[in-house]
Design a protein around this motif. Structure first.
Motif, PDB file in Angstrom:
ATOM      1  N   THR A   1       0.834  -1.200   0.000  1.00  0.00           N
ATOM      2  CA  THR A   1       0.000   0.000   0.000  1.00  0.00           C
ATOM      3  C   THR A   1       0.872   1.255   0.000  1.00  0.00           C
ATOM      4  OG1 THR A   1      -0.106   0.114   2.413  1.00  0.00           O
ATOM      5  CG2 THR A   1      -1.801  -1.224   1.294  1.00  0.00           C
ATOM      6  N   THR A   2       0.246   2.399  -0.241  1.00  0.00           N
ATOM      7  CA  THR A   2       0.997   3.654  -0.197  1.00  0.00           C
ATOM      8  C   THR A   2       1.552   3.898   1.205  1.00  0.00           C
ATOM      9  OG1 THR A   2      -1.082   4.866   0.138  1.00  0.00           O
ATOM     10  CG2 THR A   2      -0.232   4.747  -2.103  1.00  0.00           C
TER      11      THR A   2
ATOM     12  N   ARG B   1       4.623   1.634   1.475  1.00  0.00           N
ATOM     13  CA  ARG B   1       5.816   2.168   0.792  1.00  0.00           C
ATOM     14  C   ARG B   1       6.510   3.207   1.665  1.00  0.00           C
ATOM     15  NH1 ARG B   1       2.706   2.015  -4.420  1.00  0.00           N
ATOM     16  NH2 ARG B   1       2.186   4.187  -4.029  1.00  0.00           N
ATOM     17  N   ARG B   2       5.724   4.076   2.301  1.00  0.00           N
ATOM     18  CA  ARG B   2       6.321   5.077   3.192  1.00  0.00           C
ATOM     19  C   ARG B   2       7.002   4.394   4.381  1.00  0.00           C
ATOM     20  NH1 ARG B   2       1.733   8.238   1.705  1.00  0.00           N
ATOM     21  NH2 ARG B   2       0.536   7.521   3.490  1.00  0.00           N
TER      22      ARG B   2
ATOM     23  N   ALA C   1      -3.038  -0.567  -3.983  1.00  0.00           N
ATOM     24  CA  ALA C   1      -2.143   0.233  -3.145  1.00  0.00           C
ATOM     25  C   ALA C   1      -2.897   1.287  -2.346  1.00  0.00           C
ATOM     26  CB  ALA C   1      -1.068   0.903  -4.000  1.00  0.00           C
ATOM     27  N   GLU C   2      -4.111   1.616  -2.753  1.00  0.00           N
ATOM     28  CA  GLU C   2      -4.898   2.637  -2.064  1.00  0.00           C
ATOM     29  C   GLU C   2      -5.898   2.048  -1.068  1.00  0.00           C
ATOM     30  OE1 GLU C   2      -4.335   5.811  -2.095  1.00  0.00           O
ATOM     31  OE2 GLU C   2      -2.790   5.687  -3.640  1.00  0.00           O
TER      32      GLU C   2
END
Length: 182
Positions: free
Chosen positions: A8-9, A12-13, A44-45
């Motif tokens: 997911t976003t 990634r962070r 990913a969202e």
């Protein structure tokens, strides 16, 4: 819809923070659900299960080189109160190294391959579902998704058949004359 999973976003962070701070990835938990997402929705969202069903476990975790191998596993014996449901999604969470808070790492959907999960009964053996995942750390802009063997749609099989027919007709396919045992 096809089977697939994506970091997911938020994930990634989280991975960027682990690399920046030199801290290990701490997986905290996994869960399964029975929700469905839209055909055009970006995995990913998705930051929460659409329809939570029960907690799952993270098993067989190991890393080799630039690959992280792990298995999300659900056993109805571990969650007798969950009852029956259609398993169609799962999620893995990890600890954010900057805040210490839990955040979503990856979301997966089984797409058209939903699995019927019976409720646990002491009169029957436990049922276990395992979903092996491989995460590849790479500097390239190439994404590789690996599904469990045996998951193929009818369209996949028809496409493979057509590819084999074209290869045979173009004389690009070599078949062995004898098997390994003679």
């Amino acid at each position: 819809m096809d089977y697939g999973y994506k970091i997911t976003t938020h994930g990634r962070r989280l991975l960027a923070a682990c690399l920046d701070l030199g801290r290990p990835l701490k997986l905290t938990r996994a869960a399964v659900g029975s929700g469905l997402i839209g055909q055009d929705e970006d995995l990913a969202e998705v930051h929460a299960l659409v329809r939570y069903a029960a907690e799952a476990s993270i098993a067989d975790r190991k890393h080799e080189g630039d690959r992280l191998f792990l298995t999300v596993r659900y056993s109805n014996q571990d969650h007798p109160a969950a009852g029956s449901f259609l398993l169609s999604e799962f999620m893995v969470w990890a600890e954010d190294p900057e805040t210490g808070q839990e955040t979503d790492l990856l979301y997966a959907t089984l797409g058209d391959h939903r699995q019927s999960v019976p409720g646990y009964s002491r009169h029957f053996p436990a049922s276990v579902w395992s979903y092996p995942l491989v995460l590849v750390v790479s500097g390239e802009l190439q994404v590789s998704i690996t599904a469990s063997p045996g998951l193929a749609t009818w369209e996949d099989l028809l496409a493979l058949k057509e590819e084999l027919i074209r290869s045979i007709m173009k004389d690009e396919l070599a078949l062995p004359l004898a098997a390994g045992d003679g």
